[in-house]
Scaffold this motif. Structure first.
Motif, short mmCIF file in Angstrom:
data_model
loop_
_atom_site.label_atom_id
_atom_site.label_comp_id
_atom_site.label_asym_id
_atom_site.label_seq_id
_atom_site.Cartn_x
_atom_site.Cartn_y
_atom_site.Cartn_z
N THR B 4 0.83 -1.20 0.00
CA THR B 4 0.00 0.00 0.00
C THR B 4 0.87 1.26 0.00
O THR B 4 2.08 1.21 0.25
CB THR B 4 -0.92 0.06 1.24
OG1 THR B 4 -0.10 0.03 2.41
CG2 THR B 4 -1.91 -1.09 1.26
N TYR B 5 0.23 2.38 -0.30
CA TYR B 5 0.89 3.69 -0.26
C TYR B 5 0.03 4.60 0.60
O TYR B 5 -1.19 4.68 0.44
CB TYR B 5 1.02 4.26 -1.68
CG TYR B 5 1.57 5.66 -1.71
CD1 TYR B 5 2.93 5.91 -1.51
CD2 TYR B 5 0.73 6.76 -1.95
CE1 TYR B 5 3.44 7.20 -1.54
CE2 TYR B 5 1.23 8.05 -1.98
CZ TYR B 5 2.58 8.26 -1.76
OH TYR B 5 3.08 9.53 -1.78
N LEU B 6 0.68 5.29 1.54
CA LEU B 6 -0.06 6.13 2.49
C LEU B 6 -0.21 7.55 1.93
O LEU B 6 0.78 8.23 1.66
CB LEU B 6 0.69 6.16 3.83
CG LEU B 6 -0.21 6.30 5.07
CD1 LEU B 6 -1.14 5.09 5.20
CD2 LEU B 6 0.64 6.43 6.32
N LEU B 7 -1.46 7.98 1.78
CA LEU B 7 -1.74 9.29 1.21
C LEU B 7 -2.45 10.17 2.23
O LEU B 7 -3.37 9.72 2.92
CB LEU B 7 -2.66 9.13 -0.01
CG LEU B 7 -3.12 10.43 -0.68
CD1 LEU B 7 -2.01 11.02 -1.52
CD2 LEU B 7 -4.36 10.19 -1.53
N ILE B 13 -6.43 10.60 5.82
CA ILE B 13 -5.35 9.69 5.44
C ILE B 13 -5.96 8.44 4.82
O ILE B 13 -6.94 7.90 5.33
CB ILE B 13 -4.49 9.32 6.66
CG1 ILE B 13 -3.72 10.55 7.14
CG2 ILE B 13 -3.51 8.19 6.33
CD1 ILE B 13 -3.01 10.35 8.46
N ARG B 14 -5.42 8.00 3.68
CA ARG B 14 -5.90 6.78 3.03
C ARG B 14 -4.72 5.87 2.71
O ARG B 14 -3.66 6.35 2.29
CB ARG B 14 -6.64 7.10 1.73
CG ARG B 14 -7.98 7.81 1.91
CD ARG B 14 -9.03 6.88 2.47
NE ARG B 14 -10.30 7.58 2.68
CZ ARG B 14 -10.64 8.21 3.81
NH1 ARG B 14 -9.80 8.23 4.84
NH2 ARG B 14 -11.81 8.80 3.92
N GLU B 15 -4.94 4.57 2.89
CA GLU B 15 -3.93 3.58 2.55
C GLU B 15 -4.31 3.03 1.18
O GLU B 15 -5.28 2.26 1.06
CB GLU B 15 -3.96 2.48 3.62
CG GLU B 15 -2.65 1.75 3.78
CD GLU B 15 -2.73 0.68 4.86
OE1 GLU B 15 -3.55 0.83 5.80
OE2 GLU B 15 -1.97 -0.28 4.76
N GLY B 173 -1.71 16.96 -4.11
CA GLY B 173 -0.72 15.99 -3.71
C GLY B 173 -0.14 15.29 -4.92
O GLY B 173 -0.73 15.30 -6.00
N LYS B 174 1.07 14.73 -4.73
CA LYS B 174 1.69 13.96 -5.81
C LYS B 174 1.55 12.48 -5.50
O LYS B 174 1.64 12.06 -4.35
CB LYS B 174 3.17 14.30 -5.93
CG LYS B 174 3.44 15.72 -6.39
CD LYS B 174 4.93 15.93 -6.62
CE LYS B 174 5.22 17.39 -6.95
NZ LYS B 174 6.64 17.60 -7.33
N LEU B 175 1.35 11.70 -6.55
CA LEU B 175 1.25 10.25 -6.41
C LEU B 175 2.41 9.65 -7.21
O LEU B 175 2.49 9.83 -8.42
CB LEU B 175 -0.10 9.80 -7.00
CG LEU B 175 -0.72 8.50 -6.52
CD1 LEU B 175 -0.92 8.49 -5.01
CD2 LEU B 175 -2.05 8.30 -7.22
#
Lengths: 182, 182
Positions: B4-7, B13-15, B173-175
């Motif tokens: 996962t990536y934490l945003l 906050i979303r995983e 935000g950047k992904l």
């Protein structure tokens, strides 16, 4: 001259254009996509009429802003959207194809796997913008049942034609059909 | 183990699950459809960053709840959604097909005629959930230009991969992309 039908929902009035959909039928075109006001008003009214539920579920695309607003009104952080095709982001998608009784056309709706799993054993209210023949709503209900959820309510902004007689549907207004005399 | 990536966007906050989209690439899957919180938070932040405009325009389907919320934040009663196929309700639809530079796949976007006419000579901000290659946004921009509007801004919740370097895009935000070592 452009034919229209005057609709009032809450404090909002819209003049809906009549469009011909077959040789002998016109319908009043009600498109909530893009209409911030009617969606916001209708959602705040309908939110108070729904039975208690764990999830709101809709099918893409026209019902999306409406379900978003209803969820916000109810303080629900999530809702679920059934898509019309399998998307790259989906894992273990749950698919349902339903054949229209009247047109024989097939309609496929898909839940992302994690959404389907979240629905198992839960109470669901189905949300739509307009219910007419009821076939789109039936397809969504069968999909949600396949996921193991119980449908405890069905809600739409408008009920069109004979859907206006349904007592298993919560709605805010009736939309007549406009048969063409020939 | 699930990667996962934490945003973090605003206070949310979303995983995000990483999903493999080709032999050598994974992406973080960011699906705002169904996420009331992130849409509401992101919309209230981005609304303050947009240039003055007459209309917000998005393409179906994932950007719809976001454009609805941004329009509400800006007190705009209407926004415009380009569809991916011609719908029964449309009058004099304006169609644009754009070929992807990278995949050669064709993408068609359609404006209802009255929406296209409303855009003529107007200032538009394009709205999307995630901008990655930029091709979907480019298709939407060409369609809006065909309608005679001027694009004065482009906004998305996230900029993915090289879109994070764009200075013509407003984003929160950047992904990152996640190349697979083989």
């Amino acid at each position: 001259m452009r034919e229209t039908y005057l609709l009032k929902i809450g404090n909002v009035i819209r003049e809906l254009p009549l469009i011909q959909v077959s040789d002998n039928l016109k319908i009043a075109s009600f498109v909530i996509l893009g209409d911030t006001e009617i969606v916001t008003d209708a959602a705040s009214i309908i939110a108070g009429k729904l039975p208690e539920a764990d999830f709101l579920v809709t099918a893409e695309a026209k019902g999306i802003p409406f379900v978003h607003e209803v969820a916000k009104n109810l303080g629900m952080p999530r809702y679920i959207v059934a898509r019309k095709s399998v998307k790259a982001y989906m894992e273990r998608p749950l698919e349902k194809t339903v054949r229209s009784i009247t047109t024989q056309a097939e309609q496929t709706l898909i839940l992302d796997g994690p959404d389907a799993e979240a629905l198992k054993g839960k109470r669901v209210v189905l949300i739509d913008d307009v219910v007419s023949t009821g076939e789109s709503l039936r397809a969504l209900e069968e999909l949600v049942n396949d996921a193991g959820a119980e449908v405890v309510g069905r809600a739409a902004i408008l009920a069109e034609g004979e859907a206006g007689d349904r007592n298993d549907l919560i709605f805010l207004g009736k939309l007549p059909l406009f048969p063409i005399d020939r």
